[in-house]
Scaffold this motif. Structure first.
Motif, PDB file in Angstrom:
ATOM      1  N   ASP A 251      17.208  18.199  13.511  1.00 44.93           N
ATOM      2  CA  ASP A 251      17.549  18.368  14.924  1.00 44.93           C
ATOM      3  C   ASP A 251      16.378  18.940  15.708  1.00 44.93           C
TER       4      ASP A 251
ATOM      5  N   ARG B  92      26.033  20.297   1.098  1.00 43.15           N
ATOM      6  CA  ARG B  92      25.642  18.885   1.193  1.00 43.15           C
ATOM      7  C   ARG B  92      24.805  18.637   2.449  1.00 43.15           C
ATOM      8  N   ARG B  93      25.236  19.174   3.583  1.00 45.77           N
ATOM      9  CA  ARG B  93      24.490  18.998   4.832  1.00 45.77           C
ATOM     10  C   ARG B  93      23.132  19.687   4.759  1.00 45.77           C
ATOM     11  N   LEU B  94      23.104  20.883   4.195  1.00 48.95           N
ATOM     12  CA  LEU B  94      21.834  21.596   4.073  1.00 48.95           C
ATOM     13  C   LEU B  94      20.879  20.874   3.129  1.00 48.95           C
TER      14      LEU B  94
ATOM     15  N   GLY C 165      17.286  11.561   6.435  1.00 51.66           N
ATOM     16  CA  GLY C 165      18.148  12.203   7.415  1.00 51.66           C
ATOM     17  C   GLY C 165      17.356  12.599   8.637  1.00 51.66           C
TER      18      GLY C 165
ATOM     19  N   ILE D 163      28.889  23.865   8.491  1.00 54.65           N
ATOM     20  CA  ILE D 163      27.726  23.618   7.635  1.00 54.65           C
ATOM     21  C   ILE D 163      28.110  23.875   6.183  1.00 54.65           C
ATOM     22  N   ASP D 164      27.607  23.034   5.304  1.00 49.01           N
ATOM     23  CA  ASP D 164      27.897  23.194   3.883  1.00 49.01           C
ATOM     24  C   ASP D 164      26.657  22.812   3.080  1.00 49.01           C
TER      25      ASP D 164
ATOM     26  N   LYS E 163      24.565  22.948  14.977  1.00 50.86           N
ATOM     27  CA  LYS E 163      25.967  22.527  14.920  1.00 50.86           C
ATOM     28  C   LYS E 163      26.692  23.058  16.143  1.00 50.86           C
TER      29      LYS E 163
ATOM     30  N   ARG F  62      20.676  17.661   2.729  1.00 52.98           N
ATOM     31  CA  ARG F  62      20.154  16.540   3.502  1.00 52.98           C
ATOM     32  C   ARG F  62      19.025  17.002   4.418  1.00 52.98           C
ATOM     33  N   VAL F  63      19.228  18.134   5.088  1.00 52.53           N
ATOM     34  CA  VAL F  63      18.194  18.685   5.971  1.00 52.53           C
ATOM     35  C   VAL F  63      16.961  19.058   5.150  1.00 52.53           C
TER      36      VAL F  63
ATOM     37  N   GLU G 251      18.798  23.005  11.862  1.00 51.66           N
ATOM     38  CA  GLU G 251      20.017  22.211  11.953  1.00 51.66           C
ATOM     39  C   GLU G 251      20.898  22.871  13.005  1.00 51.66           C
TER      40      GLU G 251
END
Length: 122
Positions: free
Chosen positions: A44, A74-76, A41, A71-72, A59, A78-79, A57
Motif C-alpha cells: 500500500d 496470511r496477509r502479512l 502482491g 490483519i492476519d 486496513k 503476502r506483504v 499495509e
C-alpha cells in the motif's frame, strides 16, 4: 461482493491509504511509493525516515471493532513476500527495513503496529 459494494470498498481503501500517508508525513516519514504492485502482491505505502524503509499495509474498516480481525498472518506474509521483491528498489545498503500496519476507522486516530512482521529474508 457486488459491483457497487466493491467500488465503495475501493473508495474507502484509497481514502484510508491517503489518511495513512498523511499520518506518516505528520510523524516525520516521507512516502516514497504508493500501491506498489509485484507478482506476489501489492504494498500500500512505502515510507522512509532517515535510514529506515517501511513497507506499510493499510486496513480501513467501518468500525474500530472490525479492525481487530483486519490483519492476519496470511496477509502479512503476502506483504512480506511483496516487500522482499521490491526492497532493493527502495532500500540502500545498511538501511533498516520493516513492515508496519496502519489501521483506520472513522472517527478515531490511526493505530500503527510497528514491526508487525519481521521477515528473515530482508
Amino acid at each position: 461482493m457486488s459491483g457497487e459494494r466493491r467500488r465503495t470498498a475501493e473508495r474507502h481503501g484509497r481514502r484510508g491509504e491517503w489518511l495513512a500517508g498523511l499520518y506518516l508525513w505528520i510523524t516525520g516519514w516521507r512516502v516514497v511509493g504508493r500501491r506498489v504492485k509485484t507478482r506476489k502482491g501489492e504494498i500500500d505505502l512505502v515510507a522512509r525516515r532517515g535510514r529506515t524503509v517501511c513497507f506499510v499495509e493499510v486496513k480501513w474498516r467501518r468500525t474500530q471493532a472490525e479492525l481487530a480481525t483486519a490483519i492476519d498472518e496470511r496477509r502479512l506474509r503476502r506483504v512480506a513476500d511483496a516487500a522482499e521483491m521490491i526492497s532493493s528498489r527502495y532500500a540502500k545498503p545498511g538501511d533498516d527495513q520493516r513492515i508496519d500496519v496502519i489501521l483506520i476507522a472513522p472517527r478515531s486516530w490511526p493505530r500503527r503496529i510497528v514491526n508487525a512482521w519481521q521477515p528473515g529474508a530482508f
